[in-house]
Design a protein around this motif. Sequence first.
Motif, short mmCIF file in Angstrom:
data_model
loop_
_atom_site.label_atom_id
_atom_site.label_comp_id
_atom_site.label_asym_id
_atom_site.label_seq_id
_atom_site.Cartn_x
_atom_site.Cartn_y
_atom_site.Cartn_z
N GLY A 6 78.78 68.03 55.74
CA GLY A 6 77.37 68.23 55.62
C GLY A 6 76.80 66.86 55.30
N MET A 7 77.28 66.25 54.39
CA MET A 7 76.54 64.82 54.09
C MET A 7 76.64 63.98 55.32
N MET A 8 77.54 63.82 56.02
CA MET A 8 77.75 63.12 57.40
C MET A 8 76.65 63.62 58.33
N PHE A 9 76.87 64.94 58.40
CA PHE A 9 75.64 65.32 59.53
C PHE A 9 74.11 64.84 59.16
N ASP A 10 74.07 65.21 57.74
CA ASP A 10 72.72 64.80 57.25
C ASP A 10 72.20 63.22 57.50
N ARG A 11 73.37 62.48 57.26
CA ARG A 11 73.01 61.06 57.49
C ARG A 11 72.63 60.80 59.13
N ILE A 12 73.63 61.43 60.04
CA ILE A 12 73.36 61.35 61.15
C ILE A 12 72.03 61.75 61.92
N ASP A 13 71.74 63.16 61.19
CA ASP A 13 70.40 63.62 61.80
C ASP A 13 69.07 62.82 61.22
N ALA A 14 68.79 61.58 61.97
CA ALA A 14 67.93 60.50 61.49
C ALA A 14 66.44 61.32 61.29
N ASP A 15 66.25 61.99 61.91
CA ASP A 15 64.81 62.88 61.69
C ASP A 15 64.58 63.97 60.90
#
Length: 155
Positions: free
Chosen positions: A114-123
């Motif tokens: 989840g944290m990794m996804f949030d980091r990748i989801d720049a916008d």
Amino acid sequence: MKSATFISAIVLSAVTVTGTTALAKGFRDRGPINFQELDADGDGQVTKAELEAHRTQMFTSADANGDGKLSVEEMQAEVQKKANDRVTEMFARHDSNNDGFLTTDEMPKPRRAGMMFDRIDADGNGSLSEQEFANARDKMGRHHKKGGRADTDTN
């Protein structure tokens, strides 16, 4: 400063001496070497001789026919052996009902997905665009290259 330099030199030596092992095992197939593995005599110190002995032992372990050379088949067999060991350990840890099968409920949950996804989801819109995905892949590739583990296959 001297101790930091000395520790860096020891770590660099360990990595250099065990380079053949990493090649034989595959970079991603080998976990980090722990100090106790290298400190053969248990005196709390790792010598150059102990580093070389560890390297030789790892090579010898992979050299199934004892000819002093590693073939593709020997390297593949060693990597497969490690993979089989990991799968066996995974089953021992996660097959909670001991039926010899893993269900999706028994599979390990990703700890930081989840944290990794949030980091990748720049916008921050809750989904990944192709550009965000490509940026993350490129950043990960640069990170691995710094550690000497770069993937050359970008497909």
